[in-house]
Write an enzyme that holds these catalytic residues in place. Sequence first.
Site, PDB file in Angstrom:
ATOM      1  NE  ARG A 293     117.644  -8.694  27.077  1.00  9.03           N
ATOM      2  CZ  ARG A 293     116.933  -9.342  26.046  1.00  9.03           C
ATOM      3  NH1 ARG A 293     117.339 -10.785  26.072  1.00  9.03           N
ATOM      4  NH2 ARG A 293     115.327  -8.940  25.322  1.00  9.03           N
ATOM      5  CB  CYS A 361     115.114 -34.258  16.918  1.00 12.32           C
ATOM      6  SG  CYS A 361     115.835 -36.091  17.719  1.00 12.32           S
TER       7      CYS A 361
HETATM    8  C1  PLP Z   1     109.684  -7.549  28.875  1.00 12.31           C
HETATM    9  C2  PLP Z   1     109.156  -6.279  29.227  1.00 12.31           C
HETATM   10  C3  PLP Z   1     110.043  -5.589  30.259  1.00 12.31           C
HETATM   11  C4  PLP Z   1     111.616  -6.495  30.430  1.00 12.31           C
HETATM   12  O1  PLP Z   1     112.130  -5.902  29.180  1.00 12.31           O
HETATM   13  P1  PLP Z   1     113.812  -6.962  29.397  1.00 12.31           P
HETATM   14  O2  PLP Z   1     114.310  -6.289  28.066  1.00 12.31           O
HETATM   15  O3  PLP Z   1     113.910  -7.606  29.846  1.00 12.31           O
HETATM   16  O4  PLP Z   1     114.573  -5.498  30.358  1.00 12.31           O
HETATM   17  C5  PLP Z   1     109.353  -5.446  31.233  1.00 12.31           C
HETATM   18  N1  PLP Z   1     108.102  -4.429  30.158  1.00 12.31           N
HETATM   19  C6  PLP Z   1     107.366  -5.188  29.053  1.00 12.31           C
HETATM   20  C7  PLP Z   1     105.894  -4.702  29.690  1.00 12.31           C
HETATM   21  C8  PLP Z   1     107.815  -6.310  29.050  1.00 12.31           C
HETATM   22  O5  PLP Z   1     106.817  -6.658  28.130  1.00 12.31           O
END
Ligand code: PLP
Length: 436
Positions: A293, A361
């Site tokens: 993110r 919907c």
């Molecule tokens: C989803 C995930 C991330 C990334 O998480 P963010 O919140 O997008 O930074 C990193 N490592 C693992 C193992 C994840 O499942």
Amino acid sequence: MKISETVTVNEQNHLTIDGKDAMNLIKKYGTPLYVYNVSLIRERARLFVDTFRKLGVKAQVAYASKAFSCIAMCQLAAEEKMSLDVVSGGELFTALRAGFPADRIHFHGNNKSESELRMAINAKIGCIVVDNFYEIECLKRLCGELDTQVSILLRVAPGVEAHTHEYVVTGQEDSKFGFDLFNGQAEEALMKTLDDTFFNVLGVHSHIGSQMFETEGFVLAAEKIFNQLLNWKKKFGYFPEVLNLGGGFGIRYTDEDRPLPVSDYVEVIVEKIKSLAYEARVDIPEIWIEPGRSIVGDAGMTLYKLGSQKTVPNTRQYLTVDGGMGDNIRTALYDAKYTGVLVNRVYDQNETTYAIAGKCCESGDMLIWDLPLPTVKEDDYLAVFSTGAYCYSMASNYNRLPRPAVVFVENGEDKLVVKRESYEDIILNDLQLNEI
Ligand SMILES: *Cc1c(COP(=O)(O)O)cnc(C)c1O
């Protein structure tokens, strides 16, 4: 003119994205449209990578591609010297097609199929993050069959769970992911893999949560893991080369979110691990992190054409966009909060609070429950900010809406990186009931 770190406006009162008038993008590509500010993605990536470099520790910054995966994004991650996390055969396939260096790909997931693992082994990816005993057995079988060895991390559940605004520590973590660090499971997994010639155990991995705004969770997880690693060192004479602390670094969706600069997280994590290693007189392990993110989230936005309205007297003014939960399910799924502006009239006076609805919907198909905007007229367009993570990647064809196109913009130059789906794409895999 700059209204925030991510948003700028030109003399025509139009929103601009990395030097490009968003109205031009709308004319060229239509709506709904995902648009990414590539300079910002690079800036985010570099801050992680450079902070590790400055602190003088060996590190890998692995972009968690599930946040937003497409060929161009994998190529951008490669350009920025990141590694790449994938969690499925599809994400792996995308990365390989992008030409992403296989030795910097890490494969996650709590139920990797045999064919997915086979694909990963054949591609000689950097490591597999082993989640459970079932996977250990499957990998042993495959390595025997393919006459090869795999590098692995063991995913552990350290009993630290981070939430957006608080974190909780649980004795026994109730999670579908990983080996519990303290009930003997993680140790059993280590014993099963350490002396097995099929496995090169690089180290351990933990990922404690998402959209975090503090560093305590990482510090706590690092301490707990380190303690256990020192126990294992005494017991088995093994100390890992790699300690992977996962992702989860928070971003700003609305003004209520106050994320730390990513350099702060990195500094705290590195200092903690350095001091733990120093106290225990062991080498500092390589530190890996996995931001998703925080690399792409606020670098992306979605542009929509505004359409129908409905007034519920004394309650709400609904205003509908030409997309919705098909391109952004996060509001419906997590009650996510977003903000936005009119693309073509950014600085006009706000007069009305609208509830921004999608066209699907489902009553729950809402994007923003209360967004102040100028009174909307025909031919107004809406930009919803910070939709760069977990929107395109969670997009669906619900109601058989074609998924939007994705455009990258960098220094005023736009580039289509994912085509808009057509109706033909929608029925591509459909077969006639009675073959004509
Ligand atoms: C989803 C995930 C991330 C990334 O998480 P963010 O919140 O997008 O930074 C990193 N490592 C693992 C193992 C994840 O499942």
